[in-house]
Design a protein around this motif. Structure first.
Motif, mmCIF file in Angstrom:
data_model
loop_
_atom_site.group_PDB
_atom_site.id
_atom_site.type_symbol
_atom_site.label_atom_id
_atom_site.label_comp_id
_atom_site.label_asym_id
_atom_site.label_seq_id
_atom_site.Cartn_x
_atom_site.Cartn_y
_atom_site.Cartn_z
ATOM 1 N N LEU A 18 0.816 -1.211 0.000
ATOM 2 C CA LEU A 18 0.000 0.000 0.000
ATOM 3 C C LEU A 18 0.853 1.265 0.000
ATOM 4 C CD1 LEU A 18 -2.660 -1.134 2.621
ATOM 5 C CD2 LEU A 18 -3.131 -0.600 0.221
ATOM 6 N N MET A 19 2.127 1.156 0.357
ATOM 7 C CA MET A 19 2.988 2.335 0.434
ATOM 8 C C MET A 19 3.176 2.927 -0.953
ATOM 9 S SD MET A 19 5.804 1.293 3.351
ATOM 10 C CE MET A 19 6.661 0.128 2.304
ATOM 11 N N ALA A 20 3.098 4.242 -1.047
ATOM 12 C CA ALA A 20 3.136 4.919 -2.351
ATOM 13 C C ALA A 20 4.524 5.480 -2.650
ATOM 14 C CB ALA A 20 2.116 6.044 -2.367
ATOM 15 N N PRO A 21 4.954 5.401 -3.918
ATOM 16 C CA PRO A 21 6.253 5.971 -4.296
ATOM 17 C C PRO A 21 6.201 7.491 -4.389
ATOM 18 C CG PRO A 21 5.134 5.111 -6.231
ATOM 19 C CD PRO A 21 4.282 4.743 -5.047
ATOM 20 N N ASN A 22 7.350 8.109 -4.229
ATOM 21 C CA ASN A 22 7.490 9.555 -4.412
ATOM 22 C C ASN A 22 7.115 9.922 -5.844
ATOM 23 O OD1 ASN A 22 8.503 12.117 -5.037
ATOM 24 N ND2 ASN A 22 10.466 11.803 -4.042
ATOM 25 N N ALA A 29 10.834 12.601 0.460
ATOM 26 C CA ALA A 29 11.241 11.238 0.777
ATOM 27 C C ALA A 29 10.914 10.312 -0.392
ATOM 28 C CB ALA A 29 10.516 10.763 2.038
ATOM 29 N N TRP A 30 11.591 9.172 -0.468
ATOM 30 C CA TRP A 30 11.456 8.301 -1.642
ATOM 31 C C TRP A 30 10.143 7.519 -1.678
ATOM 32 C CZ3 TRP A 30 11.529 2.811 -1.393
ATOM 33 C CH2 TRP A 30 11.899 2.263 -0.156
ATOM 34 N N ASP A 188 16.537 -1.094 1.127
ATOM 35 C CA ASP A 188 17.853 -0.456 1.157
ATOM 36 C C ASP A 188 18.191 0.214 -0.170
ATOM 37 O OD1 ASP A 188 18.184 -1.290 3.784
ATOM 38 O OD2 ASP A 188 19.226 -3.139 3.221
ATOM 39 N N GLN A 189 17.641 -0.320 -1.264
ATOM 40 C CA GLN A 189 17.873 0.276 -2.585
ATOM 41 C C GLN A 189 16.849 1.349 -2.923
ATOM 42 O OE1 GLN A 189 17.927 -3.197 -5.146
ATOM 43 N NE2 GLN A 189 20.103 -3.576 -4.763
ATOM 44 N N LYS A 190 15.888 1.554 -2.016
ATOM 45 C CA LYS A 190 14.874 2.597 -2.159
ATOM 46 C C LYS A 190 14.018 2.432 -3.416
ATOM 47 C CE LYS A 190 17.818 5.896 0.328
ATOM 48 N NZ LYS A 190 17.256 5.616 1.630
ATOM 49 N N CYS A 191 13.626 1.210 -3.685
ATOM 50 C CA CYS A 191 12.742 0.946 -4.828
ATOM 51 C C CYS A 191 12.036 -0.390 -4.621
ATOM 52 C CB CYS A 191 13.530 0.930 -6.131
ATOM 53 S SG CYS A 191 12.470 0.778 -7.578
ATOM 54 N N LEU A 192 10.734 -0.335 -4.383
ATOM 55 C CA LEU A 192 9.958 -1.543 -4.155
ATOM 56 C C LEU A 192 9.323 -2.038 -5.446
ATOM 57 C CD1 LEU A 192 8.103 -0.523 -0.864
ATOM 58 C CD2 LEU A 192 10.114 -1.984 -1.085
ATOM 59 N N ASP A 193 9.300 -3.345 -5.629
ATOM 60 C CA ASP A 193 8.644 -3.919 -6.807
ATOM 61 C C ASP A 193 7.174 -3.514 -6.863
ATOM 62 O OD1 ASP A 193 11.005 -5.107 -7.530
ATOM 63 O OD2 ASP A 193 10.450 -7.127 -6.827
ATOM 64 N N SER A 194 6.552 -3.335 -5.709
ATOM 65 C CA SER A 194 5.131 -2.967 -5.668
ATOM 66 C C SER A 194 4.859 -1.591 -6.269
ATOM 67 C CB SER A 194 4.616 -3.010 -4.223
ATOM 68 O OG SER A 194 5.361 -2.129 -3.399
ATOM 69 N N PHE A 195 5.910 -0.772 -6.436
ATOM 70 C CA PHE A 195 5.726 0.551 -7.045
ATOM 71 C C PHE A 195 5.253 0.449 -8.496
ATOM 72 C CE2 PHE A 195 8.985 2.963 -4.188
ATOM 73 C CZ PHE A 195 8.113 2.843 -3.120
ATOM 74 N N LYS A 196 5.527 -0.681 -9.136
ATOM 75 C CA LYS A 196 5.153 -0.837 -10.550
ATOM 76 C C LYS A 196 3.655 -0.671 -10.748
ATOM 77 C CE LYS A 196 9.033 -3.969 -11.364
ATOM 78 N NZ LYS A 196 9.444 -5.375 -11.617
ATOM 79 N N SER A 197 2.874 -1.093 -9.774
ATOM 80 C CA SER A 197 1.417 -0.953 -9.908
ATOM 81 C C SER A 197 0.979 0.494 -9.881
ATOM 82 C CB SER A 197 0.708 -1.744 -8.796
ATOM 83 O OG SER A 197 1.024 -1.192 -7.519
#
Length: 201
Positions: A18-22, A29-30, A188-197
């Motif tokens: 559910l967390m949203a990307p910047n 924040a990222w 740690d890399q500041k990029c979640l796969d879930s952001f793709k959605s």
């Protein structure tokens, strides 16, 4: 994932999707974890996961760090049936307080403060924030509360990044977060796969 959806199957950390990307650029924040708080089941499960190592510990008080740590910390305190102490940004308390300066995750020097009329020597505190990135804010809160006589039972957050400061906190205090081992590298890399959605929507 719809912000208000309650899935039938809820493995540990399911709510992290559910967390949203910047979407506003590098001065922010990222990601924004607070979207998960909009979902009642997600918030409840997040709090349950955060508290899992602490159920058998003696906790007198929960403290949360201004500002997003207030939401999570108050939820943790309510679940435990304990009071909540706000660790404020300096300049907002109208009562006698003690202060601590620190450098936050953006590299800016700031000051936090805590009221003087609550903590007594030996009070056992669970310290909560939304996210631990560089660890500077959390370390300052630990130093401030310990200087005021508190015993830090543990540190809890949605996530703790494996930075130098984050590792120092985990090496020196009992810690809890919601990130499954298989997702820690993405954190740690500041990029979640879930952001793709989010990018598709």
């Amino acid at each position: 994932m719809d912000a208000l959806e309650h899935p039938n199957e809820r493995p540990r950390g399911w709510y992290l999707a559910l967390m949203a990307p910047n979407s506003k650029g590098p001065s922010f924040a990222w990601l924004d974890p607070s979207r998960l708080y909009c979902n009642s089941q997600a918030l409840a499960d997040c709090v349950k996961d955060i508290l899992s190592p602490f159920w058998n510990d003696t906790i007198d008080l929960v403290a949360g760090i201004d500002a997003m740590g207030f939401i999570l910390g108050a939820s943790v305190a309510t679940t435990l049936g304990k009071g909540f102490l706000a660790v404020r940004k300096a300049g907002h308390l109208c009562v006698s307080s003690q202060q601590q300066t620190y450098t936050d995750y953006t590299g800016r020097e700031k000051t936090m403060e805590v009221r003087e009329d609550v903590l007594k020597p030996g009070v056992r505190v669970l310290l909560v924030d939304q996210w631990i990135e560089t660890g500077g804010t959390m370390k300052a809160a630990i130093q401030l509360l310990e200087r005021m006589g508190a015993i830090i039972v543990g540190v809890a957050a949605v996530a703790m990044e494996n930075t130098e400061g984050g590792k120092w906190i985990q090496d020196n205090y009992k810690c809890s977060h919601c990130i499954p081992a298989e997702l820690q590298k993405q954190i740690d890399q500041k990029c979640l796969d879930s952001f793709k959605s989010f990018k598709k929507s």
